[in-house]
Design an enzyme around this catalytic site. Structure first.
Site, PDB file in Angstrom:
ATOM      1  N   ASP A 115      42.004  45.800  33.178  1.00 27.54           N
ATOM      2  CA  ASP A 115      41.044  45.478  33.909  1.00 27.54           C
ATOM      3  C   ASP A 115      39.797  45.860  33.569  1.00 27.54           C
ATOM      4  O   ASP A 115      39.642  46.738  32.557  1.00 27.54           O
ATOM      5  CB  ASP A 115      41.346  45.822  35.482  1.00 27.54           C
ATOM      6  CG  ASP A 115      40.585  45.259  36.475  1.00 27.54           C
ATOM      7  OD1 ASP A 115      39.782  44.299  36.148  1.00 27.54           O
ATOM      8  OD2 ASP A 115      40.702  45.581  37.924  1.00 27.54           O
TER       9      ASP A 115
HETATM   10  C1  NOJ Z   1      38.017  43.620  38.281  1.00 30.00           C
HETATM   11  C2  NOJ Z   1      38.848  43.179  39.092  1.00 30.00           C
HETATM   12  O1  NOJ Z   1      39.820  44.303  39.472  1.00 30.00           O
HETATM   13  C3  NOJ Z   1      39.859  42.275  38.578  1.00 30.00           C
HETATM   14  O2  NOJ Z   1      40.656  41.490  39.422  1.00 30.00           O
HETATM   15  C4  NOJ Z   1      38.824  40.773  38.029  1.00 30.00           C
HETATM   16  O3  NOJ Z   1      39.733  40.102  37.337  1.00 30.00           O
HETATM   17  C5  NOJ Z   1      37.819  41.548  36.917  1.00 30.00           C
HETATM   18  N1  NOJ Z   1      37.079  42.507  37.395  1.00 30.00           N
HETATM   19  C6  NOJ Z   1      37.230  40.383  36.094  1.00 30.00           C
HETATM   20  O4  NOJ Z   1      36.222  39.959  36.981  1.00 30.00           O
END
Ligand code: NOJ
Length: 811
Positions: free
Chosen positions: A292
């Site tokens: 993430d």
């Molecule tokens: C953080 C989020 O937790 C995740 O789900 C997402 O895909 C990424 N940011 C990118 O935006």
């Protein structure tokens, strides 16, 4: 067995051995080491074939790269999308464009906002969930994005307070597992990679990141307040949280995103037990694990623990994050050159990234990236200064801007939006409406949005909620509000429509009495609950004094219909008010929100949605999983600990186990017709044996031991439409495991469901397959699934508390 693993197992045994015993936190502070990271083997997934051949192409591709180029393949870079793997023109590679996800191409113009995962789950409709995945992926492909960042099975929904539950499906792992599988099959059927996220036990937003995650230079790493640690036992891990991801892996998911939290003390993206041990080992996952965004907290340690791709990478990611370091990139090449990381591991990482790419034919004719998908306005001056624009242009990786990818998807959006609406109460056949003469519309969720159509990540007062907030949100290219849809309908019917959308006016200054004349035949109250990534909900009540709005309207109107528009569950303290004649839980239906609600209100669609969670009587009934508690010592870097003391008993499992009455049970939902269900019959599958789990084949197949997916019993029942209208029933099957499953085992667990459309008077046979996994528990000592011996009780019905037939069998 390694000592640490003994500890883990001991903890698991202690934790589940006696559900009544106190939680011993000290047993959950260690995640056992599992090394080395398994190489992919190319073994086929049952949901998607061709891995072996694609792996060979990926192998040839990898062998042709320099070490620096390999690092490029594994490290996010600046570019047009939310995550980017830069093009490598020397080998004709045009890069990877990763976009959120999970209900839309989030940032794109001329794209659709589909119903949220929560609405999809509430439909209990495999076919519509599959189609949703397929259409979303068509939009990704049309915009030139190879990787769809979804679907979501973590958060699962341990706590109703979680700000992101709506991105995923349901706290029931079986329902979520089916939804994951159908979504992934749909997405990947059009040649787009799916990404199952967030792995794992990511059950709260509160302190999801270390305090200084987005400014790592501010505080030395070891002085940072760390992310919350999700502390859980091995059995709970497998039977609840891993379960739906196993479906995802079995469906052949291309990638998995590791989460922000820690698990038993160790960060998810460097947790070798969960990544090497469970995901790549037990589940035989063949794709790549990406972090993430900013969820990577080390280089070598993460790589050895199974992380394959670092997102968003670093270099200069965004203007607000200058010089954010990357743990991969040049640090990765250095680690290989100085012998810290073996090159075989890096080769496996690249192979894992490129195998799904070849497998899904992304090397052939994939549309170029629509540059209008970046942070708007895209292709802007900053992007140009940043340098990536030239690189992508040189690599001929950018296409035309503003491509309209919506096709006829609004039809499915409207249909699924309606299918995900749950009719909770309908006294005196209030609904469907029959061309009423006078309608009153009330509440701040009835009208259009007034503060813009994209950055709705603040709790806006006026306007309906087609989607929730954060990275799982969507740029709304259009919205049909409920009021708009009702006015359209009213023109056709000659209905008088009056409305008050200001909640304060309604609750504090007698707005109803001052304004409303003539008295409406029916009062429609639209109330809402905001939910967003980055923050947990602080209450399970409606926002904007929604409860008071309902009570006030109901005081003045004896035929009040309430429509909740919420990113999660609400307690409904006015549900028994006799003037509240009908209640609809409308969830988050996407662009066509007004039309979807209208279709149910007016009976163009007979409601068939069912609750994918439980509605209890009181907020305090959910105290077992309130995630917004404060910590004792906020300076303690390890202060944030979430002990999953309820173990297996989340949502209906909790209420059933403790024999508590609820307001509306899991699986409940009314229809404008009525159904019967009878004649349950259970037949063992003749050549299947329940005894002993055959040892996993040498190459663990995607989804785990293939024998887990063998059908051991089939169950059939007859479902009848006994009312006056066509409609769809959702017969549900629940299994009660024998006592040998151990204390703390839920009383009943969903193990089958089917959506069955039926004409008036029609009867159909519904068939459920009980697979070995459906009848098993995770044996923490054997580290295997095991079918417990004794009597199994199978119940079929229309909710987790409305059973119509029951049979037993003994193993
Ligand atoms: C953080 C989020 O937790 C995740 O789900 C997402 O895909 C990424 N940011 C990118 O935006």
């Amino acid at each position: 067995m390694a000592p640490l693993r003994d500890l883990f197992v001991a903890a698991a045994v202690a934790a589940v051995g006696n559900a009544a015993q106190d939680w011993d936190h000290s047993l959950f502070t260690n995640s056992p080491p599992v090394y080395p990271s398994p190489n992919m083997t190319g073994v086929e997934a049952s949901g998607l074939s061709g891995w072996e051949a694609a792996m060979q192409k990926a192998e040839a591709f990898t062998n042709n790269l320099t070490l620096e180029e390999k690092a490029v393949m594994l490290t996010g870079a600046p570019g047009p999308c939310v995550g980017n793997i830069a093009p490598i023109p020397r080998v004709g590679f045009k890069g990877l464009c990763l976009q959120d996800g999970p209900l839309a191409v989030r940032q794109a113009d001329y794209a659709s906002a589909f119903p949220a995962g929560l609405s999809a789950a509430a439909s209990w409709d495999r076919d519509l969930i599959h189609l949703r995945g397929k259409y979303i992926a068509e939009e990704f492909k049309g915009k030139g994005s190879q990787v769809f960042l979804g679907p979501v099975a973590g958060p699962l929904g341990r706590s109703g307070y979680n700000g992101r539950n709506w991105e995923g499906f349901s706290p029931d792992p079986y329902l979520t597992g089916v939804a994951m599988e159908e979504s992934i099959l749909g997405v990947q059927s059009v040649g787009v990679q799916a990404n199952a996220k967030h792995w794992i036990a990511y059950e709260q937003e509160t302190q999801r990141n270390p305090e200084e995650a987005f400014d790592p230079n501010a505080v030395p790493y070891d002085e940072q307040i760390m992310s919350v640690s999700s502390n859980l036992d091995d059995r709970t891990m497998h039977e609840l949280y891993v379960w739906p991801f196993a479906n995802a892996v079995r469906a052949g998911v291309a990638s998995v995103m590791c989460s922000y939290n820690r698990i038993n003390g160790s960060y998810a993206c460097q947790n070798s037990k969960t990544q090497n041990g469970i995901l790549k080992g037990e589940l035989g996952f063949q794709g790549y694990i990406m972090s993430d965004w900013m969820g990577t907290h080390s280089g070598v340690a993460s790589i050895e623990a199974g992380l394959d791709m670092n997102m968003p990478g670093g270099i200069s990611f965004k203007p607000t994050l200058p010089g954010v370091p990357t743990y991969f990139g040049a640090n990765l090449t250095e680690a290989v050159n100085n012998g810290t990381v073996p090159e075989w591991r890096v080769n496996d990482m690249v192979r894992r990234v490129m195998t799904p790419y070849f497998l899904l034919g992304q090397d052939k004719d994939f549309p170029l990236v629509d540059p209008s998908m970046g942070e708007y306005p895209s292709v802007n001056e900053f992007d140009k200064q940043d340098g990536w624009y030239d690189d992508w242009n040189k690599a001929k990786a950018l296409g035309e801007p503003d491509v309209d990818v919506r096709a006829n998807h609004s039809k499915l959006i409207r249909e699924l939006g309606a299918a995900g609406i749950v009719l909770l109460k309908n006294e005196n056949n209030t609904l469907p409406l029959k061309a009423p003469k006078r309608i009153g519309v009330f509440g701040n969720a009835a009208g259009d949005l007034t503060t813009g159509l994209y950055y709705h990540d603040k709790n806006y007062e006026y306007g309906c909620l087609p989607v929730g907030g954060g990275s799982g949100s969507a740029r709304l290219n259009y919205v049909v509000s409920p009021l708009e849809a009702i006015k359209e309908q009213a023109k056709k019917d000659g209905t008088n429509v009056q409305y008050i959308l200001n909640n304060t006016q309604l609750t504090t200054s007698g707005g109803f009495l001052k304004q409303i004349y003539p008295q409406p035949d029916v009062c429609l109250v639209f109330v809402k609950t905001w939910a967003s990534e980055g923050e947990d909900r602080t209450t399970l009540h409606l926002d904007w004094d929604g409860d008071d709005v309902v009570t006030e309207v109901a005081r003045n109107c004896s035929n009040t219909v309430v429509i909740t528009n919420s990113g999660g569950l609400n307690v409904l303290p006015w549900a028994d008010n006799e003037n509240v004649t009908a209640i609809l839980a409308a969830h988050l239906p996407g662009n066509e929100i007004g039309n979807s609600i209208l279709d149910v209100l007016y009976g163009n669609v007979n409601p068939s949605g069912k609750l994918p969670y439980t509605i209890a009587h009181e907020v305090s009934d959910y105290d077992f999983a309130n995630v917004t508690r404060e910590v004792a010592d906020p300076k303690d870097t390890n202060a944030w600990q979430a002990d999953f003391e309820e173990r297996l008993l989340i949502d209906y499992r909790y209420f059933d186990y403790h024999n508590l009455s609820v307001a509306f049970p899991f699986g409940h939902g009314l229809s404008y017709t009525s159904f019967e269900l009878a004649d349950l019959a259970i037949t063992p599958v003749s050549n299947a044996s329940a005894a002993g789990l055959p040892k996993a084949v040498a190459k663990a197949a995607p989804g785990g031991n293939p024998a887990l997916w063998d059908t051991l019993y089939t169950a059939t029942a007859t479902v009848t439409n006994s009312g006056d209208l066509p409609g769809a029933a959702v017969p549900q099957l629940y299994v009660r495991l024998p006592a040998a499953a151990g204390e703390g085992t839920p009383l009943r667990q969903l193990r089958g469901f089917e959506k069955v459309p039926l004409e008036k008077g029609e009867q159909k046979q519904v068939r459920f397959e009980l697979m070995r996994r459906d009848l098993s528990v995770w044996d923490v000592v054997a580290q295997e699934w095991r079918v417990p011996e004794g009597e199994f009780v199978v119940s079929v019905g229309f909710s987790s508390r409305d059973f119509r037939d029951e049979k037993t069998f003994t193993i």
